[in-house]
Write a protein that holds these residues in place. Structure first.
Motif, PDB file in Angstrom:
ATOM      1  N   GLN A 109      35.551  37.421  37.380  1.00  0.00           N
ATOM      2  CA  GLN A 109      36.885  37.521  36.782  1.00  0.00           C
ATOM      3  C   GLN A 109      37.920  37.988  37.800  1.00  0.00           C
ATOM      4  O   GLN A 109      39.039  37.470  37.844  1.00  0.00           O
ATOM      5  N   MET A 110      37.571  38.948  38.639  1.00  0.00           N
ATOM      6  CA  MET A 110      38.532  39.496  39.584  1.00  0.00           C
ATOM      7  C   MET A 110      38.860  38.512  40.703  1.00  0.00           C
ATOM      8  O   MET A 110      39.986  38.486  41.204  1.00  0.00           O
ATOM      9  N   HIS A 111      37.900  37.688  41.089  1.00  0.00           N
ATOM     10  CA  HIS A 111      38.198  36.681  42.112  1.00  0.00           C
ATOM     11  C   HIS A 111      39.247  35.705  41.606  1.00  0.00           C
ATOM     12  O   HIS A 111      40.213  35.389  42.300  1.00  0.00           O
ATOM     13  N   ASN A 112      39.094  35.248  40.367  1.00  0.00           N
ATOM     14  CA  ASN A 112      40.089  34.335  39.794  1.00  0.00           C
ATOM     15  C   ASN A 112      41.445  35.012  39.654  1.00  0.00           C
ATOM     16  O   ASN A 112      42.491  34.411  39.932  1.00  0.00           O
ATOM     17  N   ALA A 113      41.436  36.294  39.254  1.00  0.00           N
ATOM     18  CA  ALA A 113      42.699  37.018  39.102  1.00  0.00           C
ATOM     19  C   ALA A 113      43.374  37.213  40.452  1.00  0.00           C
ATOM     20  O   ALA A 113      44.603  37.122  40.566  1.00  0.00           O
ATOM     21  N   TYR A 114      42.596  37.463  41.489  1.00  0.00           N
ATOM     22  CA  TYR A 114      43.177  37.698  42.811  1.00  0.00           C
ATOM     23  C   TYR A 114      43.820  36.422  43.351  1.00  0.00           C
ATOM     24  O   TYR A 114      44.920  36.452  43.899  1.00  0.00           O
ATOM     25  N   ILE A 115      43.114  35.309  43.194  1.00  0.00           N
ATOM     26  CA  ILE A 115      43.656  34.036  43.694  1.00  0.00           C
ATOM     27  C   ILE A 115      44.959  33.697  42.972  1.00  0.00           C
ATOM     28  O   ILE A 115      45.933  33.247  43.586  1.00  0.00           O
ATOM     29  N   SER A 116      45.011  33.922  41.657  1.00  0.00           N
ATOM     30  CA  SER A 116      46.236  33.608  40.920  1.00  0.00           C
ATOM     31  C   SER A 116      47.364  34.572  41.276  1.00  0.00           C
ATOM     32  O   SER A 116      48.543  34.206  41.243  1.00  0.00           O
ATOM     33  N   HIS A 117      47.004  35.811  41.655  1.00  0.00           N
ATOM     34  CA  HIS A 117      48.013  36.808  42.006  1.00  0.00           C
ATOM     35  C   HIS A 117      48.500  36.637  43.445  1.00  0.00           C
ATOM     36  O   HIS A 117      49.589  37.087  43.800  1.00  0.00           O
ATOM     37  N   GLN A 118      47.668  35.974  44.279  1.00  0.00           N
ATOM     38  CA  GLN A 118      47.984  35.796  45.690  1.00  0.00           C
ATOM     39  C   GLN A 118      48.028  34.301  45.995  1.00  0.00           C
ATOM     40  O   GLN A 118      47.105  33.745  46.584  1.00  0.00           O
ATOM     41  N   MET A 141      27.008  40.803  45.148  1.00  0.00           N
ATOM     42  CA  MET A 141      28.333  40.385  45.625  1.00  0.00           C
ATOM     43  C   MET A 141      28.226  39.115  46.448  1.00  0.00           C
ATOM     44  O   MET A 141      29.031  38.186  46.289  1.00  0.00           O
ATOM     45  N   ARG A 142      27.228  39.070  47.330  1.00  0.00           N
ATOM     46  CA  ARG A 142      27.099  37.900  48.204  1.00  0.00           C
ATOM     47  C   ARG A 142      26.832  36.635  47.393  1.00  0.00           C
ATOM     48  O   ARG A 142      27.317  35.540  47.742  1.00  0.00           O
ATOM     49  N   ALA A 143      26.089  36.757  46.300  1.00  0.00           N
ATOM     50  CA  ALA A 143      25.794  35.602  45.464  1.00  0.00           C
ATOM     51  C   ALA A 143      26.984  35.213  44.595  1.00  0.00           C
ATOM     52  O   ALA A 143      27.189  34.036  44.300  1.00  0.00           O
ATOM     53  N   ALA A 144      27.791  36.190  44.168  1.00  0.00           N
ATOM     54  CA  ALA A 144      28.873  35.921  43.221  1.00  0.00           C
ATOM     55  C   ALA A 144      30.145  35.437  43.900  1.00  0.00           C
ATOM     56  O   ALA A 144      30.907  34.664  43.310  1.00  0.00           O
ATOM     57  N   LEU A 145      30.402  35.888  45.113  1.00  0.00           N
ATOM     58  CA  LEU A 145      31.647  35.544  45.800  1.00  0.00           C
ATOM     59  C   LEU A 145      31.530  34.193  46.493  1.00  0.00           C
ATOM     60  O   LEU A 145      30.420  33.709  46.753  1.00  0.00           O
ATOM     61  N   PRO A 146      32.658  33.547  46.815  1.00  0.00           N
ATOM     62  CA  PRO A 146      32.603  32.252  47.491  1.00  0.00           C
ATOM     63  C   PRO A 146      31.810  32.324  48.791  1.00  0.00           C
ATOM     64  O   PRO A 146      31.797  33.361  49.471  1.00  0.00           O
ATOM     65  N   GLU A 147      31.168  31.222  49.138  1.00  0.00           N
ATOM     66  CA  GLU A 147      30.297  31.203  50.309  1.00  0.00           C
ATOM     67  C   GLU A 147      31.045  31.534  51.588  1.00  0.00           C
ATOM     68  O   GLU A 147      30.492  32.143  52.511  1.00  0.00           O
ATOM     69  N   MET A 246      41.797  44.156  45.287  1.00  0.00           N
ATOM     70  CA  MET A 246      41.087  44.825  44.202  1.00  0.00           C
ATOM     71  C   MET A 246      40.122  45.864  44.752  1.00  0.00           C
ATOM     72  O   MET A 246      39.380  45.586  45.713  1.00  0.00           O
ATOM     73  N   LEU A 247      40.124  47.050  44.150  1.00  0.00           N
ATOM     74  CA  LEU A 247      39.118  48.065  44.437  1.00  0.00           C
ATOM     75  C   LEU A 247      38.322  48.315  43.167  1.00  0.00           C
ATOM     76  O   LEU A 247      38.894  48.610  42.110  1.00  0.00           O
ATOM     77  N   ILE A 248      37.014  48.152  43.266  1.00  0.00           N
ATOM     78  CA  ILE A 248      36.115  48.416  42.142  1.00  0.00           C
ATOM     79  C   ILE A 248      35.477  49.779  42.374  1.00  0.00           C
ATOM     80  O   ILE A 248      34.779  49.990  43.365  1.00  0.00           O
ATOM     81  N   TYR A 249      35.750  50.704  41.452  1.00  0.00           N
ATOM     82  CA  TYR A 249      35.222  52.060  41.535  1.00  0.00           C
ATOM     83  C   TYR A 249      34.081  52.175  40.535  1.00  0.00           C
ATOM     84  O   TYR A 249      34.240  51.839  39.360  1.00  0.00           O
ATOM     85  N   SER A 250      32.924  52.642  40.992  1.00  0.00           N
ATOM     86  CA  SER A 250      31.801  52.770  40.062  1.00  0.00           C
ATOM     87  C   SER A 250      30.961  53.983  40.409  1.00  0.00           C
ATOM     88  O   SER A 250      30.914  54.435  41.562  1.00  0.00           O
ATOM     89  N   THR A 251      30.301  54.515  39.381  1.00  0.00           N
ATOM     90  CA  THR A 251      29.335  55.601  39.532  1.00  0.00           C
ATOM     91  C   THR A 251      28.169  55.319  38.593  1.00  0.00           C
ATOM     92  O   THR A 251      28.242  54.439  37.736  1.00  0.00           O
ATOM     93  N   CYS A 252      27.107  56.113  38.738  1.00  0.00           N
ATOM     94  CA  CYS A 252      26.007  56.072  37.758  1.00  0.00           C
ATOM     95  C   CYS A 252      25.931  57.421  37.060  1.00  0.00           C
ATOM     96  O   CYS A 252      24.858  58.001  36.921  1.00  0.00           O
ATOM     97  N   THR A 253      27.089  57.904  36.617  1.00  0.00           N
ATOM     98  CA  THR A 253      27.140  59.196  35.941  1.00  0.00           C
ATOM     99  C   THR A 253      28.060  59.111  34.739  1.00  0.00           C
ATOM    100  O   THR A 253      28.804  58.136  34.577  1.00  0.00           O
ATOM    101  N   PHE A 254      28.043  60.130  33.873  1.00  0.00           N
ATOM    102  CA  PHE A 254      28.781  60.085  32.613  1.00  0.00           C
ATOM    103  C   PHE A 254      30.069  60.910  32.605  1.00  0.00           C
ATOM    104  O   PHE A 254      31.046  60.536  31.969  1.00  0.00           O
ATOM    105  N   VAL A 274      45.433  49.764  36.971  1.00  0.00           N
ATOM    106  CA  VAL A 274      44.117  49.438  36.439  1.00  0.00           C
ATOM    107  C   VAL A 274      44.141  48.026  35.870  1.00  0.00           C
ATOM    108  O   VAL A 274      45.083  47.624  35.190  1.00  0.00           O
ATOM    109  N   VAL A 275      43.085  47.267  36.153  1.00  0.00           N
ATOM    110  CA  VAL A 275      42.989  45.867  35.736  1.00  0.00           C
ATOM    111  C   VAL A 275      41.906  45.739  34.671  1.00  0.00           C
ATOM    112  O   VAL A 275      40.776  46.226  34.863  1.00  0.00           O
ATOM    113  N   PRO A 276      42.192  45.104  33.534  1.00  0.00           N
ATOM    114  CA  PRO A 276      41.172  44.970  32.483  1.00  0.00           C
ATOM    115  C   PRO A 276      40.150  43.888  32.804  1.00  0.00           C
ATOM    116  O   PRO A 276      40.422  42.938  33.547  1.00  0.00           O
ATOM    117  N   VAL A 277      38.968  44.037  32.233  1.00  0.00           N
ATOM    118  CA  VAL A 277      37.885  43.060  32.335  1.00  0.00           C
ATOM    119  C   VAL A 277      37.541  42.607  30.928  1.00  0.00           C
ATOM    120  O   VAL A 277      37.387  43.436  30.020  1.00  0.00           O
TER     121      VAL A 277
END
Length: 425
Positions: A109-118, A141-147, A246-254, A274-277
């Motif tokens: 989703q973010m790749h499509n949003a970035y291309i449309s925004h840029q 990431m390597r599998a999901a993003l363009p080659e 885009m910066l994706i921030y993630s943790t494995c905590t609550f 913040v960008v919605p998904v």
């Protein structure tokens, strides 16, 4: 299982509410789900996929159920002995916790949003996985993003960087570079990226069910240490993000200190939004748990969503960049691996020898083998079910094993029956 700390129980019950917290506690009585993610560059996954050069048969996972938010992700009915499957070592799939695979849906989703925004974006895009070891999210990431996207995967701790490098090599994708640097080194390099994943070090509350050792390591003091470290990491890496990136921030905590409160801090202190998904209700993803904070964030809680704990939020750096061409040669790397160089030996340039299951395990243990008498002398590539495992040097009477020593499996047990996880269709 180690006993949960009273301070964790009190704070987390207050955070989640009684009903949600009771469902979380019930999850400890259940077996954690087992899931894998297939490598689309090595396996053809269905009728709509294009045959690859290595192996034209389609594949499917035995007795599996798809992970709904990840293409190529599957739940398994039980945990097999993965170490004894040569296809794992060949990089045909990665054993990954299912909630972490939500990144696949986010990236698409973010790749499509970035291309449309840029609209003036120049290829190739550049991406960075800043805290990448052991490599699950990086290979995703390597599998999901363009080659043609160039992906940098970084790990500051040298030993963990070596594990990351191993998994990147086995995954076998091009345009993938591994570095062993601190975030401040990237800041000093003045490199710019269109996408940065910050899967930051955290207190690990979301891994309690999967890894009981994290329960013993948790403390309120550790939470305090983590949220401050996380802000230091963002401060170092934010200048490396392109305007509009885009910066994706993630943790494995609550807890909210490491999650929502850090997101609010980024928005208040940097030029970020913040960008919605888009998600589906049946995924049972929990939103913000911080009073007064309504930005779209995504929290996976065991017992509610089918996976371990994960928090994720996407932020965009405001503005539009002119995107000049970049010089990547100035990065001061202490460990650098370009996958183009690694996968070159898997392009069919060496003679191939197909191994039986028993010989494949011997190879993975580092043992010498006797290859068929018509095998050419010199370097040969050994394969299992058509997929390269590594190289040997055939001297006639035997073939010497060149499989890297740190990668070799230690067990001497050989199953009588090979439990296949993947099968041809």
């Amino acid at each position: 299982m180690a006993e949960l700390a009273p301070s964790f129980i009190e704070s987390t019950r207050q955070l989640m509410g009684d009903e949600r917290f009771e469902r979380y506690l019930q999850a400890f009585e259940e077996e954690p789900p087992v899931s894998i993610r297939l490598n689309p560059m090595k396996l053809n996954l269905g009728e709509d996929s294009e045959p690859n050069d290595r192996h034209t048969a389609h594949w499917q996972v035995v007795d599996s159920e798809p992970v709904p938010w990840c293409r190529g992700g599957y739940y398994l009915p039980r945990r097999p002995q993965f170490t004894m499957d040569p296809l794992l070592h060949a990089g045909c799939y990665y054993v990954q916790e299912a909630a972490s695979m939500f990144l696949d849906e986010v990236l698409r989703q973010m790749h499509n949003a970035y291309i449309s925004h840029q609209p003036s974006a120049i290829r190739p895009l550049a991406a960075l996985d800043l805290c990448a070891a052991p490599g699950g999210k990086s290979t995703l990431m390597r599998a999901a993003l363009p080659e043609d996207c160039v992906l940098y995967s970084n790990e500051p701790i040298r030993q963990r960087a070596s594990i990351l490098a191993e998994n990147v090599q086995k995954w076998g994708a091009r345009n993938h570079i591994v570095t062993n640097l601190y975030p401040r080194d990237y800041r000093k390099s003045k490199m710019k990226f269109d996408l940065i994943l910050c899967d930051v070090p955290c207190s690990g509350e979301g891994m309690f069910r999967k890894d009981p050792a994290t329960i013993r390591e948790w403390s309120p003091q550790q939470v305090e240490k983590c949220w401050q470290l996380q802000r230091d990491i963002i401060s170092d890496i934010w200048p490396c993000l392109n305007e509009g990136g885009m910066l994706i921030y993630s943790t494995c905590t609550f807890n909210t200190k490491e999650n929502e409160e850090n997101i609010r801090w980024i928005v208040e202190n940097y030029d970020a939004e913040v960008v919605p998904v888009e998600t589906q209700p049946e995924w049972n993803i929990t939103g913000s748990l911080l009073d007064g904070f309504t930005e779209p964030v995504y929290r996976f809680i065991p017992g509610i969503s089918r996976g371990e704990g994960l928090f994720l939020c996407v932020l965009r750096k405001k503005g539009i960049t002119a995107r000049p061409q970049r010089d990547y040669g100035s990065l001061p790397t202490r460990l650098r691996l370009v996958a183009d160089e690694i996968t070159a030996r898997q392009d069919g340039s060496l003679p191939e020898v197909e191994l039986t299951y028993q010989d494949a395990l011997k190879f993975l243990r580092g043992e010498a083998l006797v290859l068929p008498p018509d095998t050419p002398r010199g370097l040969v590539e050994v394969t299992f079910q058509g997929h390269p495992l590594g190289t040997m040097k055939n001297i006639g009477s035997r073939a010497n094993n060149l499989y890297p020593k740190p990668w070799r499996i230690k067990t001497t047990h050989t199953p009588n029956d090979y439990e296949a996880i993947l099968r041809h269709t």
